[in-house]
Design a protein around this motif. Structure first.
Motif, PDB file in Angstrom:
ATOM      1  N   ALA A  38       0.830  -1.208   0.000  1.00 46.39           N
ATOM      2  CA  ALA A  38       0.000   0.000   0.000  1.00 46.39           C
ATOM      3  C   ALA A  38       0.861   1.254   0.000  1.00 46.39           C
ATOM      4  O   ALA A  38       0.551   2.252  -0.659  1.00 46.39           O
ATOM      5  CB  ALA A  38      -0.948   0.005   1.194  1.00 46.39           C
ATOM      6  N   SER A  39       1.985   1.207   0.746  1.00 41.41           N
ATOM      7  CA  SER A  39       2.890   2.356   0.798  1.00 41.41           C
ATOM      8  C   SER A  39       3.563   2.586  -0.547  1.00 41.41           C
ATOM      9  O   SER A  39       3.711   3.729  -0.999  1.00 41.41           O
ATOM     10  CB  SER A  39       3.949   2.131   1.882  1.00 41.41           C
ATOM     11  N   TRP A  40       3.963   1.502  -1.209  1.00 37.46           N
ATOM     12  CA  TRP A  40       4.590   1.624  -2.520  1.00 37.46           C
ATOM     13  C   TRP A  40       3.614   2.235  -3.527  1.00 37.46           C
ATOM     14  O   TRP A  40       3.973   3.120  -4.308  1.00 37.46           O
ATOM     15  CB  TRP A  40       5.038   0.247  -3.020  1.00 37.46           C
ATOM     16  N   ILE A  41       2.386   1.744  -3.503  1.00 39.64           N
ATOM     17  CA  ILE A  41       1.381   2.246  -4.439  1.00 39.64           C
ATOM     18  C   ILE A  41       1.104   3.722  -4.183  1.00 39.64           C
ATOM     19  O   ILE A  41       0.980   4.525  -5.112  1.00 39.64           O
ATOM     20  CB  ILE A  41       0.090   1.412  -4.325  1.00 39.64           C
ATOM     21  N   ASP A  42       1.029   4.101  -2.907  1.00 46.38           N
ATOM     22  CA  ASP A  42       0.784   5.498  -2.565  1.00 46.38           C
ATOM     23  C   ASP A  42       1.936   6.390  -3.028  1.00 46.38           C
ATOM     24  O   ASP A  42       1.724   7.492  -3.532  1.00 46.38           O
ATOM     25  CB  ASP A  42       0.590   5.633  -1.049  1.00 46.38           C
ATOM     26  N   SER A  43       3.172   5.911  -2.872  1.00 43.63           N
ATOM     27  CA  SER A  43       4.336   6.690  -3.316  1.00 43.63           C
ATOM     28  C   SER A  43       4.326   6.870  -4.834  1.00 43.63           C
ATOM     29  O   SER A  43       4.686   7.939  -5.347  1.00 43.63           O
ATOM     30  CB  SER A  43       5.629   5.984  -2.893  1.00 43.63           C
ATOM     31  N   ALA A  44       3.882   5.844  -5.549  1.00 48.53           N
ATOM     32  CA  ALA A  44       3.794   5.945  -7.009  1.00 48.53           C
ATOM     33  C   ALA A  44       2.786   7.016  -7.408  1.00 48.53           C
ATOM     34  O   ALA A  44       3.023   7.795  -8.344  1.00 48.53           O
ATOM     35  CB  ALA A  44       3.408   4.600  -7.600  1.00 48.53           C
ATOM     36  N   ILE A 306      -3.534  24.570 -13.776  1.00 46.16           N
ATOM     37  CA  ILE A 306      -2.553  23.554 -13.388  1.00 46.16           C
ATOM     38  C   ILE A 306      -2.025  23.939 -12.011  1.00 46.16           C
ATOM     39  O   ILE A 306      -1.382  24.982 -11.850  1.00 46.16           O
ATOM     40  CB  ILE A 306      -1.395  23.457 -14.396  1.00 46.16           C
ATOM     41  N   GLU A 307      -2.269  23.102 -11.046  1.00 45.80           N
ATOM     42  CA  GLU A 307      -1.879  23.397  -9.665  1.00 45.80           C
ATOM     43  C   GLU A 307      -0.393  23.117  -9.451  1.00 45.80           C
ATOM     44  O   GLU A 307       0.108  22.033  -9.779  1.00 45.80           O
ATOM     45  CB  GLU A 307      -2.706  22.538  -8.708  1.00 45.80           C
ATOM     46  N   GLY A 308       0.310  24.104  -8.929  1.00 46.55           N
ATOM     47  CA  GLY A 308       1.711  23.897  -8.585  1.00 46.55           C
ATOM     48  C   GLY A 308       1.852  23.073  -7.319  1.00 46.55           C
ATOM     49  O   GLY A 308       0.941  23.024  -6.488  1.00 46.55           O
ATOM     50  N   VAL A 309       2.981  22.418  -7.179  1.00 43.36           N
ATOM     51  CA  VAL A 309       3.224  21.608  -5.983  1.00 43.36           C
ATOM     52  C   VAL A 309       3.580  22.527  -4.824  1.00 43.36           C
ATOM     53  O   VAL A 309       4.580  23.251  -4.891  1.00 43.36           O
ATOM     54  CB  VAL A 309       4.360  20.596  -6.224  1.00 43.36           C
ATOM     55  N   PRO A 310       2.792  22.558  -3.749  1.00 44.38           N
ATOM     56  CA  PRO A 310       3.111  23.417  -2.597  1.00 44.38           C
ATOM     57  C   PRO A 310       4.460  23.037  -1.989  1.00 44.38           C
ATOM     58  O   PRO A 310       4.866  21.868  -2.014  1.00 44.38           O
ATOM     59  CB  PRO A 310       1.965  23.135  -1.620  1.00 44.38           C
ATOM     60  N   ASN A 311       5.151  24.026  -1.454  1.00 42.34           N
ATOM     61  CA  ASN A 311       6.478  23.776  -0.870  1.00 42.34           C
ATOM     62  C   ASN A 311       6.427  22.745   0.249  1.00 42.34           C
ATOM     63  O   ASN A 311       7.363  21.972   0.442  1.00 42.34           O
ATOM     64  CB  ASN A 311       7.071  25.083  -0.335  1.00 42.34           C
ATOM     65  N   GLU A 312       5.315  22.759   0.994  1.00 46.88           N
ATOM     66  CA  GLU A 312       5.207  21.853   2.130  1.00 46.88           C
ATOM     67  C   GLU A 312       4.623  20.493   1.762  1.00 46.88           C
ATOM     68  O   GLU A 312       4.463  19.618   2.630  1.00 46.88           O
ATOM     69  CB  GLU A 312       4.338  22.495   3.227  1.00 46.88           C
ATOM     70  N   ALA A 313       4.302  20.288   0.488  1.00 56.71           N
ATOM     71  CA  ALA A 313       3.665  19.041   0.061  1.00 56.71           C
ATOM     72  C   ALA A 313       4.636  17.870   0.157  1.00 56.71           C
ATOM     73  O   ALA A 313       5.791  17.956  -0.258  1.00 56.71           O
ATOM     74  CB  ALA A 313       3.151  19.178  -1.365  1.00 56.71           C
ATOM     75  N   THR A 314       4.147  16.757   0.708  1.00 54.56           N
ATOM     76  CA  THR A 314       4.960  15.543   0.814  1.00 54.56           C
ATOM     77  C   THR A 314       4.337  14.356   0.102  1.00 54.56           C
ATOM     78  O   THR A 314       5.010  13.364  -0.156  1.00 54.56           O
ATOM     79  CB  THR A 314       5.169  15.165   2.285  1.00 54.56           C
ATOM     80  N   ARG A 315       3.034  14.453  -0.211  1.00 57.06           N
ATOM     81  CA  ARG A 315       2.369  13.377  -0.943  1.00 57.06           C
ATOM     82  C   ARG A 315       1.224  13.954  -1.751  1.00 57.06           C
ATOM     83  O   ARG A 315       0.867  15.119  -1.607  1.00 57.06           O
ATOM     84  CB  ARG A 315       1.893  12.257  -0.007  1.00 57.06           C
ATOM     85  N   TRP A 316       0.658  13.125  -2.609  1.00 55.02           N
ATOM     86  CA  TRP A 316      -0.368  13.572  -3.548  1.00 55.02           C
ATOM     87  C   TRP A 316      -1.561  14.222  -2.866  1.00 55.02           C
ATOM     88  O   TRP A 316      -2.196  15.118  -3.419  1.00 55.02           O
ATOM     89  CB  TRP A 316      -0.842  12.395  -4.396  1.00 55.02           C
ATOM     90  N   GLN A 483      -7.704   4.002  -6.902  1.00 56.17           N
ATOM     91  CA  GLN A 483      -7.502   5.175  -7.738  1.00 56.17           C
ATOM     92  C   GLN A 483      -6.081   5.222  -8.293  1.00 56.17           C
ATOM     93  O   GLN A 483      -5.862   5.551  -9.460  1.00 56.17           O
ATOM     94  CB  GLN A 483      -7.790   6.440  -6.936  1.00 56.17           C
ATOM     95  N   THR A 484      -5.125   4.901  -7.455  1.00 60.66           N
ATOM     96  CA  THR A 484      -3.724   4.965  -7.857  1.00 60.66           C
ATOM     97  C   THR A 484      -3.416   3.992  -8.977  1.00 60.66           C
ATOM     98  O   THR A 484      -2.666   4.306  -9.910  1.00 60.66           O
ATOM     99  CB  THR A 484      -2.811   4.669  -6.652  1.00 60.66           C
ATOM    100  N   ALA A 485      -3.992   2.809  -8.919  1.00 62.98           N
ATOM    101  CA  ALA A 485      -3.758   1.816  -9.967  1.00 62.98           C
ATOM    102  C   ALA A 485      -4.160   2.366 -11.330  1.00 62.98           C
ATOM    103  O   ALA A 485      -3.448   2.172 -12.327  1.00 62.98           O
ATOM    104  CB  ALA A 485      -4.543   0.545  -9.651  1.00 62.98           C
ATOM    105  N   ALA A 486      -5.285   3.063 -11.378  1.00 65.83           N
ATOM    106  CA  ALA A 486      -5.752   3.630 -12.649  1.00 65.83           C
ATOM    107  C   ALA A 486      -4.816   4.718 -13.147  1.00 65.83           C
ATOM    108  O   ALA A 486      -4.496   4.796 -14.342  1.00 65.83           O
ATOM    109  CB  ALA A 486      -7.165   4.180 -12.486  1.00 65.83           C
ATOM    110  N   ILE A 487      -4.380   5.603 -12.242  1.00 67.30           N
ATOM    111  CA  ILE A 487      -3.520   6.722 -12.627  1.00 67.30           C
ATOM    112  C   ILE A 487      -2.189   6.233 -13.203  1.00 67.30           C
ATOM    113  O   ILE A 487      -1.719   6.717 -14.233  1.00 67.30           O
ATOM    114  CB  ILE A 487      -3.267   7.639 -11.420  1.00 67.30           C
ATOM    115  N   ILE A 488      -1.591   5.250 -12.548  1.00 67.14           N
ATOM    116  CA  ILE A 488      -0.296   4.733 -12.991  1.00 67.14           C
ATOM    117  C   ILE A 488      -0.430   4.013 -14.331  1.00 67.14           C
ATOM    118  O   ILE A 488       0.388   4.191 -15.238  1.00 67.14           O
ATOM    119  CB  ILE A 488       0.295   3.791 -11.928  1.00 67.14           C
TER     120      ILE A 488
END
Length: 521
Positions: A38-44, A306-316, A483-488
């Motif tokens: 689950a962690s690997w999929i979330d990181s992807a 198009i949303e920029g990645v916030p500086n404090e963002a660590t995950r999707w 959801q992640t499976a579809a995106i990847i």
């Protein structure tokens, strides 16, 4: 190369083995490392969101503009078939089959949950939450995710297939969509790569929808008969309904799939009538008109955000588009091979213009009506009624539909609607699974519209297994895992879709030139 004898008779052995190997490897890794998977999929998902969010946004909007340009151009009059050929299916049956394949389970799951999330959590396009203005924007953004852009993604693949199959007389296989660019090379290693990517995207895209669908069926059974919401119940449901879907796919396109698609459409109409007749009728009608006009006026703004990645963002999850737009565009792209092949199969005989306006335009309008009927009723309950839908969605997204029925407070009619809603989710589950199975078998048989039964059985079973594994792997975050499976899965296929656009232009140009030359002679 389709084998004529042996265990791989009827399919390309290389495409089949590689596709099966990739899926089996995924299943093995998830089952062997349940804690880490689950962690690997979330990181992807985080990597895709941070680095490819812009790609999904630009590509989706570009597909819509591309199709509109073709529809209004001189190429719009080209017929997808012989010059004097007419469609096999009536408009009602055609739209029923399009919609059952293209939206199905997903829109039942999200048509209430998404507007409620936007209403209570806000969007980048409007200030404030919990107001009438926030409700209107919630409907507009939901239209954006389920409307023209979504159907444009499907239409690209379907149009490419129609042109090469019905105008160039090539098999109805994904690999042949690039025939106008690469010629006979698509019959070799290049074709294998294309097919494997298409099968990978299709299996995981459908598995995502099946996973969402079974959680909602479980929620319906819990609401009606008190059956507990557990992974065990959901796995039993996947096994049982996959079995029904296999029976349907074995009966063929013109029997089980066609019949179930028509049942879906009639049940859809019945529930839409229920919402408009027993729900806040005036509010729904006004919302449908206002939200549709506002959505069209804001369509450009939605497509260029198009949303920029916030500086404090660590995950999707730290990005709004990570939750919504990136997921949706990835989901639609992962479904595009499946929906594209299916739509192409039922669309022979229509003109390019009729095809684009039907697939993109009419299907989107039905989505708008659906979202307003379901989501608009839930928003009305939050604004003017007893509320409770937002709390239910926050607690368990699968309960959104049934919480809305309760908020309507129409007695036994609401109970009947809840039963019909559960049946509708189930029939959409079956049509998504059986249509997807038929398409995967068609892809691996290099366009054979009547693939062998044993291959339908094998790949139909694969779909159910992958959906079950994703549910188990996700644990408490099963929805995110699906959801992640579809995106990847969508990312590599998106590149093929861009090439399809080039192939479509080349094919249309050649067809129009041939038509002009024929007229002169």
């Amino acid at each position: 190369m389709v084998i004529r004898s042996g265990i791989f008779r009827g399919v390309n052995p290389y495409s089949s083995l590689i596709s099966a190997g990739v899926i089996l490897l995924f299943i093995f890794l998830v089952l062997a490392f349940p804690t880490n998977s689950a962690s690997w999929i979330d990181s992807a998902r985080t990597i895709v969101t941070f680095y490819f969010n812009w790609w999904y946004v630009i590509m989706s909007g570009s597909f819509l503009v591309f199709l509109i340009a073709i529809a209004v151009s001189k190429y719009g009059a080209i017929r997808l078939g012989d010059a004097d050929e007419r469609p096999k299916y009536s408009y009602f049956t055609w739209f029923a089959m399009l919609y059952a394949a293209g939206q199905g389970i997903g829109i039942i799951f999200w048509s209430i949950a998404e507007p409620i999330f936007h209403y209570s959590g806000g969007t980048p396009f409007a200030e404030g939450t919990g107001t009438a203005e926030a409700a209107d924007m919630a409907l507009q953004v939901s239209f954006f995710h389920w409307g023209l852009n979504a159907w444009a993604i499907y239409c690209i693949v379907a149009l490419a297939l129609c042109l090469v199959s019905y105008r160039l007389n090539k098999p109805l296989g994904i690999r042949y969509t690039l025939y106008p660019l690469f010629g006979d090379h698509v019959e070799g290693k290049l074709g294998v790569v294309i097919d494997v990517i298409a099968v990978f995207a299709t299996i995981f895209g459908i598995a995502t929808s099946l996973g969402l669908g079974v959680t909602q069926i479980n929620a319906g059974l819990n609401h009606i008969w008190g059956i507990p919401i557990t992974k065990g119940v959901q796995l039993v449901l996947i096994a049982a309904i996959t079995g029904v879907a296999l029976c349907s796919v074995l009966s063929g396109l013109d029997r089980g799939i066609k019949w179930l698609s028509q049942v879906n459409m009639w049940l859809t109409i019945v529930l839409l009538v229920f919402f408009f007749a027993w729900g806040p009728t005036r509010y729904l009608l006004v919302s449908l008109g206002e939200a549709t006009v506002s959505y069209l006026m804001n369509l450009f703004k939605f497509n260029v955000y198009i949303e920029g990645v916030p500086n404090e963002a660590t995950r999707w999850s730290d990005m709004w588009q990570g939750w919504w737009t990136t997921f949706y565009w990835g989901w639609w792209i992962s479904w595009a091979p499946f929906v594209g092949v299916f739509v192409a199969r039922v669309s022979r005989g229509r003109t390019v213009r009729e095809f684009i306006f039907g697939v993109v335009g009419v299907s989107s309008l039905l989505s708008f009506v659906w979202i307003v009927a379901y989501g608009g009723t839930a928003l009305w309950a939050e604004l003017f009624g007893p509320g409770g839908v937002s709390d239910a969605v926050s607690s368990n997204v699968s309960m959104a539909l049934f919480a809305t029925f309760e908020a309507m407070d129409v007695g036994v009619i609401g109970v009947v609607a809840g039963v019909l809603g559960t049946i509708l989710v189930t029939t959409y589950f079956v049509t998504s699974s059986d249509s997807g199975t038929l398409v995967v078998a068609t892809i691996l048989s290099e366009g054979n519209e009547h693939p062998m039964y044993r291959h339908r059985l094998i790949w139909g079973s694969f779909e159910g297994v992958v959906a079950a594994v994703l549910l188990v792997a996700g644990g408490s975050a099963a929805l995110s895992t699906l959801q992640t499976a579809a995106i990847i899965a969508a990312l590599p296929f998106s590149i093929i879709m861009v090439l399809m656009c080039v192939a479509i232009v080349r094919c249309l140009s050649q067809e129009h030139s041939s038509s002009d030359a024929s007229d002169v002679s």
